[in-house]
Design an enzyme around this catalytic site. Structure first.
Site: not given
Length: 589
Positions: A60, A219, A395-396, A562
């Site tokens: 290709c 936790r 995204s955070e 998480r």
């Protein structure tokens, strides 16, 4: 996107074809009548040289040039300029079956793919054929290696490169037509403590703080020994990535962290694609054999319950057994397996997922089948900010850099830097069960990924707060008051409303932006139980000799939730540990 979803116009121009050729109904039929006929793709009549389809893709490129030559400025969404990187043309273009725009596994782009009238066949990996698996085992291994790594995401690449550097012969198998897994979609960064970057930014941090933050975020259900290793070896993990060509000089704070410890590329690019593309190059440099379109389907044990190999289902080679003294599971979680989600967490049934379509729990199921123990398998994390009505994760980093989060009315309702589980719960209690992330031009210029969201037409944009409120149907007075209050909090460094600890930017510079978000499945915290050597444990908590695991396929590191930035740290730290120990086991005399 940098994989070959060619527009008909581009393909015709490059191949020099006319109207007559446009009648061909699939790529195989078209190429059969042109040039070398079937030899265009097949070195041997009727056969493909390898499962990765390297020869076909080389053909290709020899005809059409690399992906930069195929860019079309007239296209609103460029299918050859992707966060997925330089992946094979055959990821999208098929010779004898219907082609597909791989982008649309996550997106809904109006992209047309040429020569796509082939009769649809059942996908090569549509099912697991147990009879053929057993036949492969009975036939025995067709080749031998020291270490097989299953899954070519960040954990898999780190394990494979580490094992190779330790002197082992390594084969890395990946079921998808390109590598990367969920890691290729990761946007945030990698948490680490005690790095030169933190020192340069005058950030005081301690291993104990990293451990405490991670345990609290999970936790206190995490395995403390695994968390301690994650923290203690995190700085070495950043150094390891840098040695492989990754820049991690930028710092930000993710939810649940008390200081800035999330390391990311200095140029504002998303961390996951940057890391994976560097790992791909490093794997090639160190001679790691990577086999795409190769799905591992069975872990093979001897009578002593020790690993002796793995059965692989290749797209073209079929079922075969690889002999190996060590196998490393790095297959990711089950965040895109709707049946497993519904079984383990019924309340999340039907929820959208930000995961790669490869995250189907294969490694977990293979490990369970041979008696591996599971840890926290039913704990699933909903990421609070997935683009509403999409599978695109916001995204955070956007919140960490300075965006605020408001409800449908324009009111803040939680600290933007709280943990993901708490932020998700808070959003689901708001009217409509969604929220808006609001920011200004300062953040737009600083965070490169935000410009990507803009390119995907996910952002609302206005020159004034009032106009932004109108676009988003928020209460103009309430939104203006919310922003005014936040700007005052930012100025004094005291968030009187929700005690946000880090407020790096105010919202004072137009234009103003908003993106609509809602919680969606993002990470599966539970999985295969491992010890501190990344060895997989059986139901009696004894190591299964020769079997290792790292990354999202495992449980214990993150507990019940998480923290942002800990996933990449997990894949790097435990991926490297798994690879090194797998090599040591394989090379023992």
């Amino acid at each position: 996107m940098k994989f070959a979803v060619l527009s008909g116009l581009i393909l015709m121009c490059l191949a020099g074809i006319g109207n007559a050729e446009a009648k061909a109904n699939d790529l195989a039929s078209f190429h059969k009548d042109k040039g070398d006929g079937c030899k265009t793709c097949h070195q041997t009549p009727g056969k493909v040289a390898d499962d990765s389809e390297n020869y076909i893709n080389g053909q290709c490129l020899s005809c059409h040039g690399d992906y930069s030559a195929l860019k079309n400025p007239k296209l609103k969404i460029d299918p050859h300029n992707s966060h997925l990187g330089d992946i094979h043309c055959t990821s999208c273009h098929k010779g004898h079956e219907q082609s597909k725009v791989y982008c649309n596994e996550c997106h809904s782009f109006d992209l047309k793919i040429p020569f796509n009238d082939a009769k649809k066949k059942e996908a090569w990996d549509a099912k697991w054929d147990q009879e053929k698996i057993q036949q492969a085992i009975a036939k025995g291994p067709i080749e031998s290696t020291d270490v097989v790594v299953i899954g070519a995401g960040s954990a898999g690449y780190n394990a494979a490169i580490a094992a190779k550097q330790a002197g082992a012969k390594v084969i890395l198998v990946e079921k998808a037509p390109f590598s990367g897994g969920n890691s290729m979609l990761a946007a945030g960064g990698m948490n680490a403590v005690g790095t030169p970057q933190q020192k340069a930014h005058h950030v005081e941090d301690k291993v104990e703080w990293f451990v405490e933050d991670t345990m609290k975020g999970g936790r206190y259900a995490n395995d403390p020994k695994l968390v301690e290793i994650l923290a203690e070896q995190s700085a070495a993990g950043v150094k390891w990535l840098e040695s492989l060509g990754v820049n991690m000089d930028d710092l930000k704070r993710s939810g649940g962290a008390r200081v800035d410890r999330t390391h990311r590329p200095a140029d504002g690019r998303s961390a996951g694609p940057t890391i994976v593309q560097a790992l791909r190059k490093a794997a090639d440099k160190y001679g790691v054999e990577t086999r795409l379109n190769s799905r591992a389907e069975k872990l093979v044990l001897n009578d002593d319950h020790q690993i002796v190999g793995v059965v692989v289902h290749g797209k073209h080679s079929g079922y075969y057994m690889l002999s190996a003294k060590s196998v490393v599971l790095t297959t990711g979680g089950y965040g895109y397996n709707k049946q497993m989600i519904a079984f383990y967490r019924p309340t999340f049934k039907g929820m959208t997922s930000s995961n790669n379509i490869t995250a189907t729990g294969d490694g977990i199921n293979m490990a369970k089948e041979i008696g591996a123990s599971m840890t926290d398998i039913d704990w699933i994390q909903a990421h609070p900010t997935i683009g509403m009505d999409s599978r695109i994760l916001i995204s955070e980093t956007v919140r960490g850099v300075g965006a605020i989060m408001v409800n449908a009315e324009g009111k803040r309702f939680v600290s933007e830097l709280t943990t993901r589980d708490r932020a998700s719960d808070a959003i689901l209690k708001q009217p409509g069960k969604f929220a808006w992330l609001v920011f200004d031009n300062q953040l737009y210029k600083k965070a490169k990924m935000v410009r990507g969201y803009d390119h995907l037409q996910m952002l609302k944009k206005a020159d004034t707060i009032a106009d932004l409120a109108k676009l988003t149907k928020m209460d103009a007075k309430l939104l203006a008051g919310t922003i005014s209050d936040y700007n005052e909090y930012q100025k004094t460094g005291d968030d009187k409303a929700f005690h946000r600890e880090d407020m790096p930017l105010n919202l004072t510079q137009p234009p103003y932006y908003a993106v609509k978000v809602a919680p969606g499945i993002h990470h599966t915290m539970g999985g295969v139980a491992i010890d501190t050597k990344a060895e997989v444990l059986d139901l009696q908590s004894w190591p299964i000799k020769g079997l290792y695991a790292a990354g999202e396929v495992t449980g214990g590191v993150h507990g019940y939730n998480r923290l942002g930035g800990n996933a990449i740290a997990d894949t790097v730290v435990f991926g490297k540990i798994a690879g090194e120990n797998a090599a040591e086991n394989a090379l023992k005399k």
